[in-house]
Design an enzyme around this catalytic site. Structure first.
Site: not given
Lengths: 295, 295
Positions: A112, A116, A141, A179, A237, A240
């Protein structure tokens, strides 16, 4: 103002826009929406940081290739400027500096983030080769009303959706992941400012500049909801990044932008919206159950 | 040792290798070549800095998507390491520092450079997600024997081909463009060293560390050929960066590599090869004319 999307009709909440229905991978549909437009705001993504890794080539074709088609349309139809909503949380990878400035190394650890970043490079290329003006917003976010609940999108909405439905929230890892959350109205202001911005800076981080762990997010939810929110923890994950906080001083200095909605206030507004949304969803569900029962 | 390419058979000059014929965009053909390999050296490109811009989406699909398929094959067949030949002349764009170190900003001004950079990012991703080891060599302009003449590939070969055929050489711009040239044997040594290199550095510039203008290249040719080489100048191309010289200190320090063939010596060897090659080509052409005449 025009809007483009896959849904049959424009979402009810949005009024006064001309709706263009189409798939982003359909050049004809994109052309129709872009023709005679002055400014294009590119906010399409067919993947999330989680799903892009599962089909990396599909992600490239659906997002990078389709964006190059969009840029070609912008070039052919003499669009004045394109604003691209990039990803402040994934293009840097595991950040070399925190808070992370735009000049930091870009080493994504997700397909991803690579897509981008590739798109960012094609924007710069179209500017270099054909003079197409652009701005890139590397967004933290985003959260707020109208972010509907969908898997792997928007952790605040996901947490809220579970909490309001009396289900435990899901956290991958131990909840220490940090985040940067930006309220939707502040993001919209950044987009508006980037539409007319003059100057040589074209890439801006758009976030709060503040970091919150997932566990702190749960605690904030508990304070706002005035009740405990149970948590279910899952395995970490690999995509992350442990910590993502954006350095937003460039946007403050050059775009004249700053976030204006404090996090707690944004959260309260989102909860108020989600309560109404959930009530509405239950009503609709009830109605459809009634219909089913009456059939 | 195996080799993979589109040609029906392995080039005559290469002996002792198993030839795998196939298209890079054919996953089955790539799988067959990769299966049970220990190390993969990825030197395929279907485009040049000039042609990639003419079909940017085709370039993405042919090179980036196909490379992700290759990486998937490496992952599935437990390949130990992949070496990727990237482009020192295009990934940096207009360099922020000259000579340019690996840590410099990567802002390509050609679709070719963007693809190479995207591929670099996917290599890092496969290492992060699946532990696939890799090295990236950002190569300057390679030259030497066996670089056959094809449009938009290898300026020294192109110049030589024209000069030996008594045609003027073609220069885009005023000839002040500076490039870094690396002799093929030195490049091969760098590839060999990168196959076993241990350490945390995975991206290395491979060049001479010296810059030469196109006009200086012509002058060097004239000295070697001992006759004047006429030049035809054309309009500058937007994708040509004005100056590209690589800082090769990282490869010297960490890879234990250094270029060993002085430029003039490399040029003389290339001329000797090209003379033989051209003589052979003329002989073949003569033979085919005879055949045509005899038909």
């Amino acid at each position: 103002v025009r809007a483009f999307g896959r849904q049959e009709a424009c979402p009810e909440e949005i009024t006064g826009v001309e709706w263009f229905r189409g798939n982003f991978n359909d050049p004809q549909a994109v052309n129709a929406a872009v023709e005679s437009a002055d400014i294009v705001i590119h906010a399409v993504s067919t993947t999330t940081p989680h799903t892009a890794n599962l089909d990396k080539t599909g992600d490239i074709i659906a997002n990078v290739v389709s964006t190059v088609h969009l840029l070609e349309a912008c070039r052919n139809f003499d669009v004045q400027r394109i604003i691209f909503l990039s990803s402040g949380g994934t293009v840097y990878g595991i950040p070399s500096v925190v808070p992370t400035p735009e000049s930091a190394e870009t080493a994504p650890i997700s397909a991803y983030g690579i897509s981008k970043l590739s798109i960012e490079k094609y924007l710069a290329l179209y500017h270099h080769l054909y003079g197409l003006e652009y701005r890139i917003l590397r967004i933290a976010n985003p959260f707020g009303p109208h972010q509907e609940y969908r898997r792997h999108r928007g952790v605040i909405t996901a947490f809220l959706n579970d909490a309001l439905n009396n289900k435990p929230v899901h956290i991958w890892g131990d909840g220490s992941i940090v985040r940067d959350y930006i309220y939707v109205d502040d993001l919209v202001n950044a987009i508006i400012l980037s539409m007319t911005h003059q100057g040589k800076d074209r890439v801006f981080n758009i976030g709060s500049g503040e970091g919150r762990t997932l566990n702190e997010l749960v605690a904030a939810l508990e304070r706002s909801l005035k009740r405990p929110v149970p948590v279910q923890y899952f395995e970490t994950r690999a995509t992350d990044v442990p910590c993502s906080i954006l350095d937003i001083s460039l946007a403050q200095e050059k775009l004249g932008w700053r976030p204006q909605v404090p996090f707690e206030q944004g959260l309260d507004r989102t909860i108020a919206w989600a309560r109404g949304y959930n009530a509405l969803a239950r009503k609709k569900e009830g109605a459809s159950r009634l219909r089913l029962a009456g059939e």
